[in-house]
Design a protein around this motif. Structure first.
Motif, PDB file in Angstrom:
ATOM      1  N   ALA A  98      15.838   3.536   6.877  1.00  0.00           N
ATOM      2  CA  ALA A  98      16.167   4.976   7.675  1.00  0.00           C
ATOM      3  C   ALA A  98      14.808   5.896   7.117  1.00  0.00           C
ATOM      4  CB  ALA A  98      17.446   5.555   7.075  1.00  0.00           C
ATOM      5  N   GLU A  99      14.555   5.856   5.815  1.00  0.00           N
ATOM      6  CA  GLU A  99      13.696   6.769   5.272  1.00  0.00           C
ATOM      7  C   GLU A  99      12.394   6.413   5.950  1.00  0.00           C
ATOM      8  OE1 GLU A  99      13.293   7.095   0.926  1.00  0.00           O
ATOM      9  OE2 GLU A  99      15.363   6.759   0.844  1.00  0.00           O
ATOM     10  N   PHE A 100      12.032   5.213   6.246  1.00  0.00           N
ATOM     11  CA  PHE A 100      10.680   4.580   6.940  1.00  0.00           C
ATOM     12  C   PHE A 100      10.641   5.167   8.118  1.00  0.00           C
ATOM     13  CE2 PHE A 100       9.059   1.476   9.708  1.00  0.00           C
ATOM     14  CZ  PHE A 100       7.948   1.266   9.430  1.00  0.00           C
ATOM     15  N   PHE A 101      11.807   5.291   8.885  1.00  0.00           N
ATOM     16  CA  PHE A 101      11.600   5.925  10.298  1.00  0.00           C
ATOM     17  C   PHE A 101      11.620   7.479  10.135  1.00  0.00           C
ATOM     18  CE2 PHE A 101      12.758   1.566  11.596  1.00  0.00           C
ATOM     19  CZ  PHE A 101      11.919   1.185  12.661  1.00  0.00           C
ATOM     20  N   ALA A 102      12.308   7.979   9.430  1.00  0.00           N
ATOM     21  CA  ALA A 102      12.417   9.496   9.308  1.00  0.00           C
ATOM     22  C   ALA A 102      11.057  10.299   8.976  1.00  0.00           C
ATOM     23  CB  ALA A 102      13.687   9.914   8.362  1.00  0.00           C
ATOM     24  N   HIS A 103      10.530   9.421   7.984  1.00  0.00           N
ATOM     25  CA  HIS A 103       9.035   9.999   7.448  1.00  0.00           C
ATOM     26  C   HIS A 103       7.893   9.071   7.927  1.00  0.00           C
ATOM     27  CE1 HIS A 103      11.955  12.983   5.425  1.00  0.00           C
ATOM     28  NE2 HIS A 103      12.590  11.795   4.972  1.00  0.00           N
ATOM     29  N   PRO A 104       7.770   9.128   9.098  1.00  0.00           N
ATOM     30  CA  PRO A 104       6.521   8.036   9.747  1.00  0.00           C
ATOM     31  C   PRO A 104       5.322   8.092   8.761  1.00  0.00           C
ATOM     32  CG  PRO A 104       7.063   9.681  11.316  1.00  0.00           C
ATOM     33  CD  PRO A 104       8.082   9.921  10.413  1.00  0.00           C
ATOM     34  N   ASP A 105       4.810   9.086   8.252  1.00  0.00           N
ATOM     35  CA  ASP A 105       3.676   9.239   7.368  1.00  0.00           C
ATOM     36  C   ASP A 105       3.533   9.211   6.363  1.00  0.00           C
ATOM     37  OD1 ASP A 105       1.936  10.102  10.088  1.00  0.00           O
ATOM     38  OD2 ASP A 105       3.449  11.826  10.039  1.00  0.00           O
ATOM     39  N   VAL A 106       4.832   8.942   5.618  1.00  0.00           N
ATOM     40  CA  VAL A 106       5.181   8.507   4.160  1.00  0.00           C
ATOM     41  C   VAL A 106       5.221   6.941   3.770  1.00  0.00           C
ATOM     42  CG1 VAL A 106       6.615   9.228   2.257  1.00  0.00           C
ATOM     43  CG2 VAL A 106       6.090  10.830   3.977  1.00  0.00           C
ATOM     44  N   SER A 107       4.371   6.591   2.815  1.00  0.00           N
ATOM     45  CA  SER A 107       4.754   5.326   2.196  1.00  0.00           C
ATOM     46  C   SER A 107       5.847   5.228   1.503  1.00  0.00           C
ATOM     47  CB  SER A 107       3.524   4.991   1.643  1.00  0.00           C
ATOM     48  OG  SER A 107       3.753   3.445   0.914  1.00  0.00           O
ATOM     49  N   VAL A 108       6.944   5.020   2.113  1.00  0.00           N
ATOM     50  CA  VAL A 108       8.334   4.709   1.322  1.00  0.00           C
ATOM     51  C   VAL A 108       8.221   3.716   0.297  1.00  0.00           C
ATOM     52  CG1 VAL A 108      10.804   4.547   1.468  1.00  0.00           C
ATOM     53  CG2 VAL A 108       9.342   5.628   3.317  1.00  0.00           C
ATOM     54  N   TRP A 111       5.654   0.821   1.164  1.00  0.00           N
ATOM     55  CA  TRP A 111       5.573   0.119   2.307  1.00  0.00           C
ATOM     56  C   TRP A 111       4.513   0.737   2.805  1.00  0.00           C
ATOM     57  CZ3 TRP A 111      11.254  -0.477   4.768  1.00  0.00           C
ATOM     58  CH2 TRP A 111      11.861  -1.385   3.733  1.00  0.00           C
ATOM     59  N   GLU A 112       4.154   0.007   4.029  1.00  0.00           N
ATOM     60  CA  GLU A 112       2.920   0.335   5.139  1.00  0.00           C
ATOM     61  C   GLU A 112       3.801   1.614   5.689  1.00  0.00           C
ATOM     62  OE1 GLU A 112       0.738  -1.500   9.020  1.00  0.00           O
ATOM     63  OE2 GLU A 112       2.605  -2.405   8.178  1.00  0.00           O
ATOM     64  N   THR A 113       3.123   2.722   6.353  1.00  0.00           N
ATOM     65  CA  THR A 113       3.826   3.806   6.926  1.00  0.00           C
ATOM     66  C   THR A 113       4.218   3.216   8.161  1.00  0.00           C
ATOM     67  OG1 THR A 113       2.059   4.610   7.780  1.00  0.00           O
ATOM     68  CG2 THR A 113       2.560   5.383   5.535  1.00  0.00           C
ATOM     69  N   ALA A 114       5.266   4.206   8.781  1.00  0.00           N
ATOM     70  CA  ALA A 114       5.602   3.732  10.119  1.00  0.00           C
ATOM     71  C   ALA A 114       4.573   4.047  11.028  1.00  0.00           C
ATOM     72  CB  ALA A 114       6.654   4.442  10.665  1.00  0.00           C
ATOM     73  N   ALA A 157       8.864  10.555  19.609  1.00  0.00           N
ATOM     74  CA  ALA A 157       8.612  10.516  18.179  1.00  0.00           C
ATOM     75  C   ALA A 157       9.362   9.310  17.470  1.00  0.00           C
ATOM     76  CB  ALA A 157       9.264  11.816  17.394  1.00  0.00           C
ATOM     77  N   ILE A 158       8.404   8.839  16.497  1.00  0.00           N
ATOM     78  CA  ILE A 158       9.095   7.633  15.790  1.00  0.00           C
ATOM     79  C   ILE A 158      10.415   7.928  15.095  1.00  0.00           C
ATOM     80  CG2 ILE A 158       8.940   6.241  13.684  1.00  0.00           C
ATOM     81  CD1 ILE A 158       5.749   6.493  14.163  1.00  0.00           C
ATOM     82  N   GLY A 159      11.459   6.995  15.126  1.00  0.00           N
ATOM     83  CA  GLY A 159      12.830   7.288  15.183  1.00  0.00           C
ATOM     84  C   GLY A 159      13.748   7.792  16.279  1.00  0.00           C
TER      85      GLY A 159
END
Length: 206
Positions: A98-108, A111-114, A157-159
């Motif tokens: 959920a964090e991955f999709f909610a923050h597509p420019d952040v490496s959670v 992880w590779e960013t969205a 938008a992603i998500g």
């Protein structure tokens, strides 16, 4: 007319001791892919593509053997790179997703960013499209890949993209090539294909 059936792999054997990209399809997952192969038999399937993850390869090989269509592997069709963490057990895994999709420019969690994953996937699908022949090309990939691709094709938008009706696996998108776009409203469930002996999603030239 060239069309692309983008399929997310169904159920897998979850083994925390095995790297996630090497997880194979489970017996149930294989049976569902075999049923899909039977449902597509008789359609003009020209090629099968997959990522290099074992579960996608397993599904693609089942289709390739039954449909007598060549199988090509493109690693860029794989899920976002999660090697920084490896396996994360639910429910924490779904929280991170959920964090991955909610923050597509952040490496959670590394992880590779969205955003980066989406760019990679769009380029991979452009390669598939460039080689698509009139008839049907099938891509066997992953749920997260499908969501990022859907967002790009829907121009949202992603998500915010349409979600697969079967998040555990086995959804599909039907795409038209040249230019690549959704052929319908979005996701379907592969069980709807296998349950309909007359399913033919192809749009045919007049």
């Amino acid at each position: 007319m060239a069309q692309i059936l983008f399929v997310t792999h169904p159920e897998v054997v979850i083994d925390p001791e095995v790297p996630v990209p090497r997880w194979p399809l489970s017996a149930k997952g294989r049976a569902r892919m075999e049923a899909l192969a039977e449902a597509l038999a008789g359609l003009p399937v020209r090629a099968i593509w997959s990522s290099d993850e074992q579960k996608a390869i397993d599904g693609a090989e089942i289709l390739s053997e039954r449909l007598q269509a060549p199988h090509r592997v493109d690693a860029a069709l794989g899920e976002n790179d999660r090697s920084a963490t490896g396996y994360i057990a639910p429910p924490r895994f779904w929280e991170v997703v959920a964090e991955f999709f909610a923050h597509p420019d952040v490496s959670v969690l590394g992880w590779e960013t969205a955003r980066d994953a989406q760019s990679r996937i769009r380029a991979a699908m452009a390669r598939v499209e460039s080689e698509a022949q009139p008839g049907l090309t099938v891509v066997v990939s992953h749920g997260g890949v499908g969501q990022l691709l859907t967002a790009a094709l829907q121009g949202v938008a992603i998500g915010q993209e349409a979600k697969s009706p079967n998040p555990s696996g086995g959804g599909y998108l039907l795409l038209e090539a040249f230019p690549l776009r959704l052929a319908g409203d979005g996701w379907g469930d592969i069980d709807a294909i296998t349950a309909d002996p007359h399913w033919d999603g192809l749009k045919r030239d007049a």
